[in-house]
Design a protein around this motif. Structure first.
Motif, mmCIF file in Angstrom:
data_model
loop_
_atom_site.group_PDB
_atom_site.id
_atom_site.type_symbol
_atom_site.label_atom_id
_atom_site.label_comp_id
_atom_site.label_asym_id
_atom_site.label_seq_id
_atom_site.Cartn_x
_atom_site.Cartn_y
_atom_site.Cartn_z
ATOM 1 N N ASN A 1 -10.769 0.268 -2.505
ATOM 2 C CA ASN A 1 -10.463 -0.636 -1.400
ATOM 3 C C ASN A 1 -9.623 0.111 -0.379
ATOM 4 O O ASN A 1 -8.641 0.773 -0.743
ATOM 5 N N GLY A 2 -9.996 -0.005 0.888
ATOM 6 C CA GLY A 2 -9.171 0.683 1.860
ATOM 7 C C GLY A 2 -9.728 0.737 3.264
ATOM 8 O O GLY A 2 -10.841 0.291 3.551
ATOM 9 N N VAL A 3 -8.904 1.304 4.141
ATOM 10 C CA VAL A 3 -9.238 1.489 5.555
ATOM 11 C C VAL A 3 -9.876 2.860 5.718
ATOM 12 O O VAL A 3 -9.299 3.882 5.336
ATOM 13 N N GLU B 1 -5.948 1.672 0.038
ATOM 14 C CA GLU B 1 -5.654 2.997 0.582
ATOM 15 C C GLU B 1 -6.024 3.025 2.063
ATOM 16 O O GLU B 1 -7.084 2.530 2.452
ATOM 17 N N TRP B 2 -5.145 3.595 2.850
ATOM 18 C CA TRP B 2 -5.464 3.867 4.262
ATOM 19 C C TRP B 2 -5.684 5.372 4.350
ATOM 20 O O TRP B 2 -4.757 6.160 4.180
ATOM 21 N N LYS B 3 -6.929 5.752 4.604
ATOM 22 C CA LYS B 3 -7.275 7.168 4.612
ATOM 23 C C LYS B 3 -7.089 7.712 6.022
ATOM 24 O O LYS B 3 -7.859 7.396 6.934
ATOM 25 N N GLY C 1 5.833 0.752 4.023
ATOM 26 C CA GLY C 1 5.827 0.622 2.577
ATOM 27 C C GLY C 1 4.703 1.334 1.857
ATOM 28 O O GLY C 1 4.549 1.200 0.636
ATOM 29 N N PHE C 2 3.906 2.107 2.573
ATOM 30 C CA PHE C 2 2.852 2.897 1.941
ATOM 31 C C PHE C 2 3.449 4.141 1.286
ATOM 32 O O PHE C 2 4.536 4.614 1.674
ATOM 33 N N ALA C 3 2.733 4.693 0.309
ATOM 34 C CA ALA C 3 3.133 5.952 -0.339
ATOM 35 C C ALA C 3 2.042 6.980 -0.104
ATOM 36 O O ALA C 3 0.850 6.702 -0.307
ATOM 37 N N ALA C 4 2.438 8.168 0.343
ATOM 38 C CA ALA C 4 1.470 9.223 0.642
ATOM 39 C C ALA C 4 1.092 9.973 -0.633
ATOM 40 O O ALA C 4 1.948 10.287 -1.464
ATOM 41 N N GLU C 5 -0.195 10.257 -0.787
ATOM 42 C CA GLU C 5 -0.689 11.097 -1.867
ATOM 43 C C GLU C 5 -0.982 12.488 -1.310
ATOM 44 O O GLU C 5 -0.941 12.705 -0.102
ATOM 45 N N VAL D 1 -1.231 4.879 0.164
ATOM 46 C CA VAL D 1 -1.552 3.782 -0.745
ATOM 47 C C VAL D 1 -0.506 2.679 -0.621
ATOM 48 O O VAL D 1 0.700 2.942 -0.588
ATOM 49 N N TYR D 2 -1.000 1.450 -0.600
ATOM 50 C CA TYR D 2 -0.119 0.281 -0.507
ATOM 51 C C TYR D 2 -0.322 -0.610 -1.720
ATOM 52 O O TYR D 2 -1.443 -1.020 -2.027
#
Length: 258
Positions: A44-46, A75-77, A95-99, A255-256
């Motif tokens: 799921n994501g943008v 996930e917002w890619k 509040g997102f976390a970067a991978e 990722v949120y």
């Protein structure tokens, strides 16, 4: 290969014009954002956005609300050429976390060296059933140290509903799976995507990964695709460069968790 032209084509076909990447998923276009929504077992994501400083914060708030309503992490890619330039910083503030960052690489299949074969004693097996999926999942968990139950769900669903859009392959040393990978074919586009290439410790550096890339590239060419694309880690990028892939931009997952 014209890098700028291919990147623009990638954006049009696989991001802005994306189709659902599996059964039970849907693509939503909300203003200048394109997102995918499914179940908790799906990705799921943008995938695409066209934002500026005046619209980005409202768009971020809208996406977090939309997925939270469905109880889904997403996930917002973010790609290196996306705008605004501080999109990643704004996602972190929300509040997102970067991978880890990866490199979007592409190649014109006709220009690749596809003669690579697996090392002696290793054979490639195409995955067509649940037993084969379990082999791929086992390799993935060994190679990456992560639970692959979601991958298993996605592979089984795609094999059942859209088998012509997936090429999954496992490398076996005797009867022991030592490497695995998949290729996702996107009908109506010129791109085939390479995903999930992983080799268990002890078999790395022997040419197995290279053979899996060549195998999938030949399969893509047979099906009429022009380009291969891959999100390359720092480990796979040098191998892909030697095969003829070039870097187009970077990609970073944010990722949120609602």
């Amino acid at each position: 290969m014209d890098h700028t032209e291919v990147l623009a084509l990638y954006d049009r076909e696989l991001r802005e014009g994306v189709r659902p990447d599996g059964p039970g998923l849907r693509v939503e276009r909300a203003g200048n954002v394109v997102r995918q929504i499914g179940s908790a077992q799906d990705w799921n994501g943008v995938l695409w956005s066209d934002l500026d400083e005046s619209s980005v914060d409202a768009a971020i708030a809208e996406q977090t609300s939309r997925y939270a309503d469905s109880g889904l992490a997403f996930e917002w890619k973010v790609y290196g050429h996306d705008r605004p330039v501080d999109l990643g910083r704004r996602l972190l503030a929300a509040g997102f976390a970067a991978e880890p960052q990866e490199t979007l690489m592409a190649a014109e299949i006709a220009e690749l060296d596809l003669d690579a074969e697996p090392p002696e004693g290793v054979r490639l097996r195409t995955v067509t059933d649940e037993a084969g999926v379990d082999l791929v999942v086992g390799v993935h968990e060994q190679a990456f140290g992560k639970d692959a139950s979601r991958l298993r769900h996605r592979l089984l669903a795609r094999l059942a509903a859209e088998p012509d859009t997936l090429v999954a392959v496992v490398a076996l040393a005797g009867d022991v799976p030592v490497s695995a990978a998949r290729m996702e074919l996107v009908p109506g586009t010129r791109f085939a995507g390479l995903w999930g290439g992983g080799t268990v410790e002890g078999w790395r550096g022997r040419g197995v990964y290279r053979a899996l890339v060549a195998h999938r590239a030949r399969a893509a060419a047979d099906r009429g695709y022009r380009y291969l694309q891959v999100d390359a880690s720092s480990l796979s990028r040098p191998i892909l460069e030697r095969l003829g892939f070039v870097a187009l931009t970077t990609t970073t997952p944010y990722v949120y968790e609602p």
